[in-house]
Write an enzyme that holds these catalytic residues in place. Sequence first.
Site, PDB file in Angstrom:
ATOM      1  N   THR A 100       0.739  -1.124   0.101  1.00  0.00           N
ATOM      2  CA  THR A 100      -0.090   0.031  -0.133  1.00  0.00           C
ATOM      3  C   THR A 100       0.716   1.219  -0.028  1.00  0.00           C
ATOM      4  OG1 THR A 100      -1.682  -1.101   1.356  1.00  0.00           O
ATOM      5  CG2 THR A 100      -1.676   1.152   1.389  1.00  0.00           C
ATOM      6  N   THR A 101       0.255   2.069  -0.690  1.00  0.00           N
ATOM      7  CA  THR A 101       1.409   3.530  -0.788  1.00  0.00           C
ATOM      8  C   THR A 101       0.554   4.493   0.303  1.00  0.00           C
ATOM      9  OG1 THR A 101      -0.109   4.287  -2.836  1.00  0.00           O
ATOM     10  CG2 THR A 101       2.110   2.927  -3.028  1.00  0.00           C
ATOM     11  N   ASN A 125       5.261  -1.197  -5.093  1.00  0.00           N
ATOM     12  CA  ASN A 125       4.857  -1.773  -6.461  1.00  0.00           C
ATOM     13  C   ASN A 125       5.509  -3.371  -6.278  1.00  0.00           C
ATOM     14  OD1 ASN A 125       4.878  -2.504  -9.298  1.00  0.00           O
ATOM     15  ND2 ASN A 125       4.292  -0.376  -9.632  1.00  0.00           N
ATOM     16  N   HIS A 155      -2.524   6.869 -13.224  1.00  0.00           N
ATOM     17  CA  HIS A 155      -3.286   5.917 -12.867  1.00  0.00           C
ATOM     18  C   HIS A 155      -4.599   6.008 -12.812  1.00  0.00           C
ATOM     19  CE1 HIS A 155       0.718   4.989 -10.559  1.00  0.00           C
ATOM     20  NE2 HIS A 155       0.090   3.729 -10.521  1.00  0.00           N
ATOM     21  N   LYS A 159      -7.429   6.653  -7.850  1.00  0.00           N
ATOM     22  CA  LYS A 159      -6.154   6.565  -6.734  1.00  0.00           C
ATOM     23  C   LYS A 159      -6.012   8.095  -6.066  1.00  0.00           C
ATOM     24  CE  LYS A 159      -1.215   5.389  -6.681  1.00  0.00           C
ATOM     25  NZ  LYS A 159      -1.524   4.608  -5.691  1.00  0.00           N
ATOM     26  N   GLY A 165       3.102   6.200  -5.149  1.00  0.00           N
ATOM     27  CA  GLY A 165       4.167   5.706  -4.208  1.00  0.00           C
ATOM     28  C   GLY A 165       5.650   5.216  -4.959  1.00  0.00           C
ATOM     29  N   THR A 166       5.210   4.609  -6.288  1.00  0.00           N
ATOM     30  CA  THR A 166       6.036   4.110  -7.367  1.00  0.00           C
ATOM     31  C   THR A 166       6.832   5.227  -7.663  1.00  0.00           C
ATOM     32  OG1 THR A 166       4.610   2.235  -7.785  1.00  0.00           O
ATOM     33  CG2 THR A 166       6.478   2.541  -9.296  1.00  0.00           C
TER      34      THR A 166
END
Length: 241
Positions: A100-101, A125, A155, A159, A165-166
């Site tokens: 999770t981010t 990711n 995304h 989102k 986060g990636t």
Amino acid sequence: MIRIAISGIYGKTGRETALAAEKQDNFKIAFGVDKRATAGDEITVYDATGQNTVPVYKSFAEAKTAGKTCDGIIDFSSPSALEDICDFAAKTKSFVLFATTGYSEEDKNEIKKLSESVAVCLTENTSRGIAFIKQILPRFAEAFPDYKIAISETHNRNKKDAPSGTAIALNDCLEEKAQITSLREGDVAGIHTVSFRSDEEEISVTHKAFSRKLFACGALESAEKLYKKSPGLYNSAGKKI
């Protein structure tokens, strides 16, 4: 056989993880957790043991009250579930894959604290492709030190965190930080591009996720590597960090 609990099982990637697990003979879904669950919720899954009905609980605290245990947790929920997950994992000695981010620094410190008692992986990711790009980005930056670097990510419209986060993790691989642009549209699973540009040329590395099955299968691979590991913080390849 690895008995897993899926956190966020009603979400798109959580469901994909349940579907992916059913096709592997070394996983069994012990139970699911989702904040949208109501009393008596169940889902039907088809794993190595055949067709099974799996209970879904509103929280891990509720699952623990019901006497449920597991070998490990795969989390595709949200940072708001962190305390609930950490409490259950610490008490039941279950490994945790946090996929999770949006975590704060305080959240990350809580995850590090959990890693003192169980095996933990925190990854933004679960794609092997993204893991490889993170490895090669420093080499690009070293080869083209005078080039301007930019990162873009797209995304689905639902989102919540931006940048992703990636994208932040890709930027963390670079000594000279890049400008990040974010776009939210449709049902895009994830597109990330890192560009190195001069006046004469542009070199780009792009990763496109066509399906959330990619993240589900990657999560199961990482979970298998965490299984029976000693307490500590690990990367998605199962190496202690």
